[in-house]
Structure formats: structure tokens, C-alpha cells
Design a protein around this motif. Structure first.
Motif, PDB file in Angstrom:
ATOM      1  N   PRO A 128       0.806  -1.231   0.000  1.00 15.89           N
ATOM      2  CA  PRO A 128       0.000   0.000   0.000  1.00 15.89           C
ATOM      3  C   PRO A 128       0.835   1.275   0.000  1.00 15.89           C
ATOM      4  N   PRO A 137      -0.957   5.131   3.161  1.00 11.20           N
ATOM      5  CA  PRO A 137      -0.968   3.683   2.934  1.00 11.20           C
ATOM      6  C   PRO A 137      -2.243   2.991   3.406  1.00 11.20           C
ATOM      7  N   ALA A 171      -4.680   3.771   0.649  1.00  4.53           N
ATOM      8  CA  ALA A 171      -4.246   3.411  -0.699  1.00  4.53           C
ATOM      9  C   ALA A 171      -4.778   2.051  -1.131  1.00  4.53           C
ATOM     10  N   ALA A 172      -5.039   1.179  -0.172  1.00  6.18           N
ATOM     11  CA  ALA A 172      -5.541  -0.156  -0.512  1.00  6.18           C
ATOM     12  C   ALA A 172      -6.915  -0.094  -1.166  1.00  6.18           C
TER      13      ALA A 172
END
Length: 166
Positions: free
Chosen positions: A79, A149, A152-153
Motif C-alpha cells: 500500500p 498507505p 491506498a488499498a
């Protein structure tokens, strides 16, 4: 008869080679345990694990295919390495600096904040173009922004997004 049978079993147990035979079998058991420990260690050396949780971005080999030693089998995308690449016209470039926050929007997802971490220093052209003062509006610059992060997934590689300044 029972007493004689038990007496003979005691005589056999007292034979001189009996203790050596027991020691040899104990050594065989210990050797088998050492071989098992070696096999476990070898298996653990062959089992690879990703250092962090990541998306399997690409599978290079399938089950049954031959893989050269040391070759990757899958490509992982953590991520923290997910970034959004977009192009902006020359007129909008002045307002976009590394560190500036932008908002990412995509179909079916909540708005995601992201931070610009790269702005290209050279222009690219939207084809077809012949460079002149009349076609300056066709110049575009690559900009890269990274969402946090944890968020971001929610994005997928190649997914179209809309980028808005904050």
C-alpha cells in the motif's frame, strides 16, 4: 513351564550384546530426530513470506511451470507504494508543488486525500502536436501523488481517478 520361560527371557536380557543393541537403536532414533530437524529447517528455508501485507500485482509463473532459482514468481504492490499518476496542463502547473495536498475521487469510492511527491521538470506533448506558441496548451506535465498507505488499498492499479486541488 512358566517359570522356565521367564528364566530364559531374563537370561536373554542379560546377554552381553543386548546393551550394545539397545544403544545402537537409541542412536538410530537420535539420528532420525536429527534428520527430521534438518528436513524441517530445509523446508522453512524454501518457504518465502512477504515482508509486509501487499496486493499481488502480477503473477509471473503458474503451478507446474519451471522457475529458475532466484527468479520472482509474483510481483507485490505494498500500500505504501501505490501512487496516482496524472497529467496537468502547463497553466495549472504553477499551483502544484511537492507536498501539496490533493483529493482523489473515483467511481464508487469515498474521496481520498493524497500528497504530491513528484512534479516532472520536462513537458510532454499530447499527440498530435507541432510545437508552436499556438499549441502551448497541449503541453502537459506528469505529477505523482501518494495517498496514505491505509487508504491506498482502496485504489486499484489502472483505475481512473479525478484529481482536485485542496
Amino acid at each position: 513351564a512358566e517359570v522356565r520361560r521367564l528364566q530364559r527371557e531374563l537370561d536373554v536380557a542379560r546377554l552381553p550384546g543386548r546393551s550394545a543393541q539397545l544403544q545402537a537403536q537409541a542412536a538410530q532414533v537420535e539420528a532420525a530426530r536429527a534428520a527430521l530437524a534438518q528436513a524441517d529447517w530445509t523446508l522453512n528455508q524454501k518457504a518465502l513470506r512477504a515482508p509486509t501485507g501487499a496486493l499481488v500485482f502480477d503473477t509471473l509463473y503458474r503451478e507446474g511451470e519451471w522457475v529458475a532459482p532466484g527468479s520472482p514468481v509474483v510481483r507485490l504492490l505494498p500500500p505504501g507504494n501505490i501512487k496516482v499518476r496524472f497529467f496537468v496542463p502547463q497553466a495549472a502547473l504553477a499551483g502544484l508543488q511537492p507536498g501539496r495536498e490533493v483529493t482523489l475521487r473515483c467511481d464508487g469510492c469515498q474521496p481520498l486525500p493524497a500528497r504530491i511527491d513528484y512534479v516532472a521538470t520536462e513537458a510532454e506533448y499530447t499527440p498530435p502536436v507541432i510545437y508552436s506558441n499556438d499549441t502551448r496548451d497541449k503541453l502537459v506535465f506528469l505529477v505523482e501523488a501518494r495517498p496514505a498507505p491505509a487508504q491506498a488499498a482502496r485504489l486499484h492499479p489502472g483505475q481512473p481517478v479525478t484529481v482536485e486541488p485542496r
